[in-house]
Design an enzyme around this catalytic site. Structure first.
Site, PDB file in Angstrom:
ATOM      1  N   GLU A 174       4.943  46.124  -3.857  1.00  0.00           N
ATOM      2  CA  GLU A 174       3.688  46.099  -4.600  1.00  0.00           C
ATOM      3  C   GLU A 174       3.451  44.707  -5.169  1.00  0.00           C
ATOM      4  OE1 GLU A 174       1.383  48.745  -4.807  1.00  0.00           O
ATOM      5  OE2 GLU A 174       0.588  46.745  -5.094  1.00  0.00           O
ATOM      6  N   LYS A 229       8.968  39.808  -1.560  1.00  0.00           N
ATOM      7  CA  LYS A 229       8.556  40.301  -2.878  1.00  0.00           C
ATOM      8  C   LYS A 229       9.286  39.543  -3.992  1.00  0.00           C
ATOM      9  CE  LYS A 229       7.480  43.114  -6.290  1.00  0.00           C
ATOM     10  NZ  LYS A 229       6.212  43.401  -6.865  1.00  0.00           N
ATOM     11  N   CYS A 285       8.729  42.552 -13.980  1.00  0.00           N
ATOM     12  CA  CYS A 285       9.198  42.051 -12.684  1.00  0.00           C
ATOM     13  C   CYS A 285       9.838  40.666 -12.685  1.00  0.00           C
ATOM     14  CB  CYS A 285       8.036  42.024 -11.693  1.00  0.00           C
ATOM     15  SG  CYS A 285       7.571  43.660 -11.152  1.00  0.00           S
TER      16      CYS A 285
HETATM   17  C1  UDX Z   1       3.607  40.098 -11.635  1.00  0.00           C
HETATM   18  C2  UDX Z   1       3.037  39.539 -10.333  1.00  0.00           C
HETATM   19  O1  UDX Z   1       1.882  38.739 -10.642  1.00  0.00           O
HETATM   20  C3  UDX Z   1       2.682  40.670  -9.384  1.00  0.00           C
HETATM   21  O2  UDX Z   1       2.250  40.153  -8.142  1.00  0.00           O
HETATM   22  C4  UDX Z   1       3.933  41.551  -9.168  1.00  0.00           C
HETATM   23  O3  UDX Z   1       3.652  42.642  -8.320  1.00  0.00           O
HETATM   24  C5  UDX Z   1       4.446  42.060 -10.495  1.00  0.00           C
HETATM   25  O4  UDX Z   1       4.714  40.951 -11.370  1.00  0.00           O
HETATM   26  P1  UDX Z   1       2.584  41.160 -13.836  1.00  0.00           P
HETATM   27  O5  UDX Z   1       3.995  41.171 -14.334  1.00  0.00           O
HETATM   28  O6  UDX Z   1       1.761  42.375 -14.001  1.00  0.00           O
HETATM   29  O7  UDX Z   1       2.554  40.818 -12.287  1.00  0.00           O
HETATM   30  O8  UDX Z   1       1.798  39.988 -14.609  1.00  0.00           O
HETATM   31  P2  UDX Z   1       1.391  38.478 -14.315  1.00  0.00           P
HETATM   32  O9  UDX Z   1      -0.073  38.370 -14.407  1.00  0.00           O
HETATM   33  O10 UDX Z   1       2.026  37.919 -13.125  1.00  0.00           O
HETATM   34  O11 UDX Z   1       1.955  37.750 -15.617  1.00  0.00           O
HETATM   35  C6  UDX Z   1       3.349  37.679 -15.898  1.00  0.00           C
HETATM   36  C7  UDX Z   1       3.587  36.906 -17.171  1.00  0.00           C
HETATM   37  O12 UDX Z   1       3.255  35.523 -17.007  1.00  0.00           O
HETATM   38  C8  UDX Z   1       2.743  37.402 -18.362  1.00  0.00           C
HETATM   39  O13 UDX Z   1       3.538  37.403 -19.528  1.00  0.00           O
HETATM   40  C9  UDX Z   1       1.633  36.382 -18.465  1.00  0.00           C
HETATM   41  O14 UDX Z   1       1.104  36.255 -19.758  1.00  0.00           O
HETATM   42  C10 UDX Z   1       2.376  35.116 -18.037  1.00  0.00           C
HETATM   43  N1  UDX Z   1       1.471  34.074 -17.516  1.00  0.00           N
HETATM   44  C11 UDX Z   1       0.762  34.309 -16.369  1.00  0.00           C
HETATM   45  C12 UDX Z   1       1.358  32.871 -18.196  1.00  0.00           C
HETATM   46  O15 UDX Z   1       2.010  32.644 -19.234  1.00  0.00           O
HETATM   47  N2  UDX Z   1       0.519  31.912 -17.678  1.00  0.00           N
HETATM   48  C13 UDX Z   1      -0.201  32.093 -16.536  1.00  0.00           C
HETATM   49  O16 UDX Z   1      -0.918  31.158 -16.126  1.00  0.00           O
HETATM   50  C14 UDX Z   1      -0.083  33.336 -15.860  1.00  0.00           C
END
Ligand code: UDX
Ligand code: ADP
Length: 472
Positions: A174, A229, A285
């Site tokens: 996913e 992944k 993740c």
């Molecule tokens: C992530 C992956 O994006 C997704 O493809 C995978 O399937 C699951 O893990 P998710 O954990 O839902 O998704 O959130 P994501 O938007 O990737 O953000 C992860 C963390 O990074 C968050 O704490 C977010 O605040 C932080 N982040 C993200 C930043 O600090 N700066 C950014 O520019 C982007």
């Protein structure tokens, strides 16, 4: 080509695990495949009760767009149930979408994923499934887990009416991102299917083809799919640690991380996404997947590779501590009995998920320094915060913070406000008005770059923003 044209008839899907991945993923499959019956099962009775509730506030997962799908599909071709045995018995295809947290004890502790929930799901499938079942691994898993699942499925004494049961195992990781899960599922960058049995691969592919263009559906072998992944998440997390490391340099040198991000992101080879410096990455993740990669590298005798990736997690932890420490420093080196308002507890906006949220570590650090916290988050429930801030001194910690439903009340008599999640409503705060309620000298710590400095009268309020060296 549509499902019907290639003559593969998947009529019933079962998903084991009704969590952040299973719930939204199955909702989108049900919406786009009205002729398939989708059953989501879980061992957790309360969770299933809440998925079936007509009070949509109680749905276990908050995701923009999810409620509409639940309203339209639940009870028609989307069902939530605890009848694991009965549902598995009838399914043509079974998704395993259970939790796989990092092991807290035993061999591989702190790095390897705990596969006990995957294993018990596989055993349930082995026991109850019908003659031929396609099993799809959906949870984030270490490389070669499909092999483990297959060997469990085949090792049980498995026959039905004297005939051996047949299983095909596929990897279909996913890539949804919480907060935009429905959008990501409806319009994915790619769908990855790892497997070597053409029939099974086609069966799964044909489901996605109902709404995903065929050129976005990639086929690989199982190991490549599993490793892709982990690698995707490792690359994304690495970008966050990279930009957060530079934010510290910005603060020291007078540069501004937003300007640096814009400048480097304009290079097409780097790209502009995922370059926002924040309080450190969270979510279920990133850390887990990198640690899986580290474990894998160590296992295969590649210590340099392991060390390279472990550095991404080390930097993230250091960055979170750096924020707690600088808050303490700015508040004259002590937080004893100071009141600090925390805006946002979820690991990012538009989700109620707090797993690995930077807020957990930062709040614990501040409490440890003696602060009393007033916490606000529009979606995270108090019961969840109690779990997250739990430690050996549980009772002590719970007297050190309070959760408020109104943003305004968190500001009352606060010495500082710390913004940890980029919820839209925090961008509209009237800081001048709020500062009247605060004790002076009052501080705002903006770790998400959502405060417009032009709207702050810095005579009344001290302001710190992540990576903003022009303020120091
Ligand atoms: C992530 C992956 O994006 C997704 O493809 C995978 O399937 C699951 O893990 P998710 O954990 O839902 O998704 O959130 P994501 O938007 O990737 O953000 C992860 C963390 O990074 C968050 O704490 C977010 O605040 C932080 N982040 C993200 C930043 O600090 N700066 C950014 O520019 C982007
Ligand atoms: P994810 O983010 O991967 O979806 P969650 O923790 O949100 O993880 O959801 C995983 C779900 O899987 C939980 O609701 C848990 O109760 C469920 N689960 C774990 N093991 C089993 C099992 N053997 N049978 C059914 N459900 C299970």
């Amino acid at each position: 080509m549509k499902n019907s044209e290639i003559n593969i008839k998947i009529k019933r899907i079962c998903c084991i695990g009704a969590g952040y991945v299973g719930g939204p993923t199955m909702a989108v499959i049900a919406k786009n495949c009205p002729n398939i019956r989708v059953d989501v099962v879980d061992i957790n009775l309360d969770k299933i009760k809440n998925w079936n509730s007509d009070n949509y506030e109680l749905l276990p997962v908050f995701e923009p767009g999810l409620v509409d799908i639940i309203k339209n599909c639940r009870g028609k071709n989307l069902f939530f149930s605890n009848d694991i045995k009965g549902i598995i018995q009838k399914a043509d295809m079974i998704f395993i979408s259970v939790n796989t947290p990092t092991k807290t004890k035993g061999f591989g502790k702190g790095k390897a994923s705990d596969l006990k929930w995957v294993e018990s799901s596989a055993r349930q499938v082995a026991k109850y499934s019908k003659d031929h079942t396609i099993v799809v691994e959906k949870s984030t898993l270490p490389v070669r887990t499909a092999e483990v699942i297959k060997s469990i499925l085949e090792s049980e004494n498995n026959s039905i009416n004297g005939k051996s049961k047949k299983f095909d195992v596929l990897s279909n990781p996913e890539f949804l991102s919480e907060g935009t899960a429905i959008r990501d599922l409806e319009n994915p960058d790619r769908v990855l299917i790892g497997g070597d049995n053409d029939y099974a691969v086609q069966a799964l592919s044909s489901i996605y083809q109902e709404w995903v263009p065929i050129d976005k559906i990639l086929h690989t072998n199982v190991w490549s799919s599993e490793l892709a992944k982990l690698t995707s998440n490792a690359f994304l997390a690495q970008r966050i640690s990279s930009i957060n490391s530079i934010s510290a340099i910005c603060e020291a040198t007078g540069a501004d991380i937003r300007e640096v991000s814009r400048a480097i992101g304009s290079d097409k080879r780097i790209g502009s996404k995922f370059l926002d410096s924040g309080p450190g990455f969270g979510g279920s993740c990133f850390k887990k997947d990198i640690l899986n990669l580290v474990y894998l590298a160590e296992y295969f005798g590649l210590p340099e590779v392991a060390d390279f990736w472990e550095g991404v997690v080390r930097l993230n932890k250091w960055h979170q501590n750096r924020i707690s420490q600088l808050i303490t420093r700015k508040l004259f080196g002590t937080l004893a009995d100071k009141k600090i308002a925390i805006l946002g507890f979820a690991f990012k906006a538009n989700t109620n998920d707090t797993r690995e949220s930077a807020a957990i570590q930062i709040c614990k650090d501040l409490i440890e320094e003696g602060a009393i916290l007033s916490i606000h988050d529009p979606k995270v429930k108090k019961a969840q915060i109690i779990k997250d801030l739990h430690n050996e001194n549980k009772i002590l910690l719970n007297t050190k913070w309070e959760k408020f439903d109104e943003i305004e009340t968190t500001f009352k008599d606060a010495d500082a406000v710390v913004i940890l999640t980029e919820w839209e409503e925090y961008s509209n705060i009237d800081w001048e008005e709020m500062s009247i309620m605060m004790r002076k000298p009052a501080w705002i710590f903006d770790t998400r770059s959502i405060v417009d400095i032009k709207k702050i009268n810095t005579k009344n309020l001290n302001f710190w923003q992540i990576g903003n060296g022009t303020l120091s």
